[in-house]
Design a protein around this motif. Structure first.
Motif, PDB file in Angstrom:
ATOM      1  N   CYS A 242      11.069  -6.942   7.328  1.00 22.53           N
ATOM      2  CA  CYS A 242       9.900  -6.173   7.622  1.00 22.53           C
ATOM      3  C   CYS A 242      10.781  -6.344   9.332  1.00 22.53           C
ATOM      4  O   CYS A 242      10.839  -5.446  10.152  1.00 22.53           O
TER       5      CYS A 242
ATOM      6  N   ASP B 278      11.860  -2.718  11.343  1.00 24.88           N
ATOM      7  CA  ASP B 278      11.296  -2.455  13.193  1.00 24.88           C
ATOM      8  C   ASP B 278      12.790  -2.569  13.569  1.00 24.88           C
ATOM      9  O   ASP B 278      12.558  -1.897  14.757  1.00 24.88           O
TER      10      ASP B 278
ATOM     11  N   LEU C  36      11.463   0.806   5.005  1.00 26.93           N
ATOM     12  CA  LEU C  36      11.063   0.425   3.535  1.00 26.93           C
ATOM     13  C   LEU C  36      10.573   0.727   2.787  1.00 26.93           C
ATOM     14  O   LEU C  36       9.939   0.903   1.165  1.00 26.93           O
TER      15      LEU C  36
ATOM     16  N   ARG D  52       9.780  -1.956   0.144  1.00 22.62           N
ATOM     17  CA  ARG D  52       8.207  -2.540   0.263  1.00 22.62           C
ATOM     18  C   ARG D  52       7.852  -2.411  -1.387  1.00 22.62           C
ATOM     19  O   ARG D  52       6.983  -3.782  -1.432  1.00 22.62           O
TER      20      ARG D  52
ATOM     21  N   LEU E 260       6.970  -9.570  14.559  1.00 26.49           N
ATOM     22  CA  LEU E 260       6.605  -7.730  14.046  1.00 26.49           C
ATOM     23  C   LEU E 260       6.129  -6.616  14.706  1.00 26.49           C
ATOM     24  O   LEU E 260       4.989  -7.043  15.905  1.00 26.49           O
ATOM     25  N   ARG E 261       6.231  -5.529  15.065  1.00 27.28           N
ATOM     26  CA  ARG E 261       5.588  -4.798  15.482  1.00 27.28           C
ATOM     27  C   ARG E 261       3.987  -4.973  14.600  1.00 27.28           C
ATOM     28  O   ARG E 261       4.035  -4.930  14.026  1.00 27.28           O
TER      29      ARG E 261
ATOM     30  N   THR F  43       3.885  -2.867  11.644  1.00 29.60           N
ATOM     31  CA  THR F  43       4.040  -4.178  10.298  1.00 29.60           C
ATOM     32  C   THR F  43       3.944  -5.368  10.367  1.00 29.60           C
ATOM     33  O   THR F  43       3.719  -5.685   8.845  1.00 29.60           O
TER      34      THR F  43
END
Length: 450
Positions: free
Chosen positions: A77, A81, A87, A104, A237-238, A241
């Motif tokens: 992840c 980002d 993903l 994913r 992570l964002r 995400t």
């Protein structure tokens, strides 16, 4: 003020844990609780090394087994980002599969690959080539099937996308920013760490264990660092995400599997977890994001009973809605056979060539199995949502890989209109004798006899 204060969870905890270790023959357990982003509790019980009479402490490093998948998923992840991978794009490069899965799908165990592991105990690389078993058994994105092979592909993708060895990326981009000084990824534990020796259920110590799927299970850490990872990793992570990590398609009626996490949504709250189990390892990481609370319980026995007892004791006090399926999700429960008795003949596809197989379903729910030129055996069988016949037998699949340390045999077959198709499995049924061996899945096809 700690969430543990006034909760009653600490009342009698020491006595409970010591009794659980004794009752289940587990040498030691280490546990930790993080609140907010800080560690608020850490305690250990029993012996990290029985022969040396060395006590476990909160600083003792344990093998993590499949908790490692959560680290690999967060790393994937993070790379996404940073624009290093997508993903939802098929894995780059050339692959032998009919449909190439996405990262994913692989993180959610929906890449189409079967179960697999190849534990061995020499200093040499694994004599088993995992590529021979990395065959798709279903369409990517369809049903859930827990697969180390998918996480092996994720580890390879990360190394390609980042230009770094996976171990380096995890330590520098995940562990270091989160303050996890004990974490490492390696077949063997860190040389400078106080490490819990690993044990079989009957108390025999494991030698160094190696595997070709390190991104799925070769992590090491203290319980405190695992609890902190569970609480702190989202900040890497964002926000979108981090939310996607908990976006979990269902695997049972109450649980889903997201990006490296089992996820439960109950009464408006979320509980995410990942457990781990292999030879001499039984672990659990739990996060309750709505309460800013996380727990880690690490033990050094293959038998998960002590781990499970401690987890239930803690969660009964902290989150009574905790589904025990987190400890061992049953994604395809057994059911009664409905297939009409009959007989089938066919073969198992292996790297060593086709292995003959004959099957006869009897009227009493038993199946007569003849494998290659071995004497036939008769064993009970069941069915499930996914399979028309499931069985296990003490038969040795006569291949080079299976003869290494996989003396048991399983079949999972479904009707396909013209016969039975599915898989034959070579494995070892636990480590009450010897050490845990490889788990190897082979395609199988049978046609009805006239």
């Amino acid at each position: 003020m700690s969430v543990l204060d006034g909760s009653g969870v600490l009342d009698g905890l020491d006595e409970f844990c010591e009794q659980a270790l004794t009752a289940h023959g587990c040498p030691s357990a280490s546990m930790a609780v993080a609140q907010g982003e800080e560690l608020v509790f850490a305690r250990a019980y029993g012996l990290a090394d029985v022969a040396a009479n060395r006590a476990a402490t909160p600083e003792t490093v344990y093998g993590l087994a499949s908790i490692t998948k959560s680290f690999t998923a967060i790393a994937v992840c993070l790379a996404a980002d940073r624009g290093l991978l997508d993903l939802d794009a098929p894995l780059p490069g050339r692959h032998p599969w009919a449909t190439v899965p996405t990262p994913r799908q692989l993180m959610q165990h929906r890449g189409g690959f079967p179960a697999y592991y190849d534990f061995h105990y020499s200093e040499d690389p694994s004599p088993i080539d995992p590529a021979a078993y990395c065959r798709q058994v279903r369409e990517p994105g369809s049903d859930f099937e827990y697969s180390n092979l998918g996480y092996r592909e994720l580890g390879r993708l990360l190394e390609q996308a980042t230009g770094q060895p996976l171990r380096t990326f995890l330590r520098e981009q995940i562990a270091a920013p989160l303050g996890l000084s004990s974490f490492d990824l390696a077949d063997l534990p860190p040389a400078d760490a106080s490490v819990a020796q690993r044990y079989t259920p009957d108390g025999r110590s494991y030698p160094g264990c190696r595997s070709s799927v390190s991104s799925a299970g070769a992590g090491w850490a203290t319980a405190g660092d695992i609890a902190l990872f569970a609480r702190r990793c989202a900040r890497l992570l964002r926000p979108a995400t981090a939310a996607a990590v908990l976006d979990a398609p269902p695997i049972t009626d109450r649980l889903g599997y997201g990006l490296g996490r089992i996820v439960q949504r109950a009464n408006g709250s979320v509980i995410s977890s990942h457990g781990g189990g292999m030879g001499g390892v039984a672990t659990m990481m739990i996060d309750l994001p709505d309460r800013e609370l996380s727990l880690a319980i690490l033990t050094n026995s293959t038998d998960k009973s002590a781990r499970n007892a401690v987890v239930r004791h803690l969660m009964d006090a902290l989150a009574p809605e905790f589904d025990p399926g987190h400890l061992q999700p049953v994604t395809d429960p057994a059911a009664a056979l409905t297939l009409t008795p009959g007989s089938w003949t066919g073969h198992i596809e292996t790297a060593d060539g086709e292995i003959p197989l004959d099957l006869s379903l009897l009227t009493d729910g038993h199946v007569r199995v003849r494998l290659a030129d071995l004497p036939p055996v008769t064993v009970p069988a069941v069915a499930s949502r996914s399979w028309s016949i499931q069985l296990a037998a003490d038969l040795q699949l006569p291949t080079r890989d299976a003869r290494l340390n996989s003396p048991s045999f399983g079949l999972e077959l479904r009707t396909d209109g013209t016969g039975l198709t599915g898989r034959a499995i070579a494995y070892k049924n636990g480590d009450r004798e010897g050490l845990l061996g490889p788990y190897l899945v082979h395609p199988c096809r049978l046609r009805p006899n006239a």
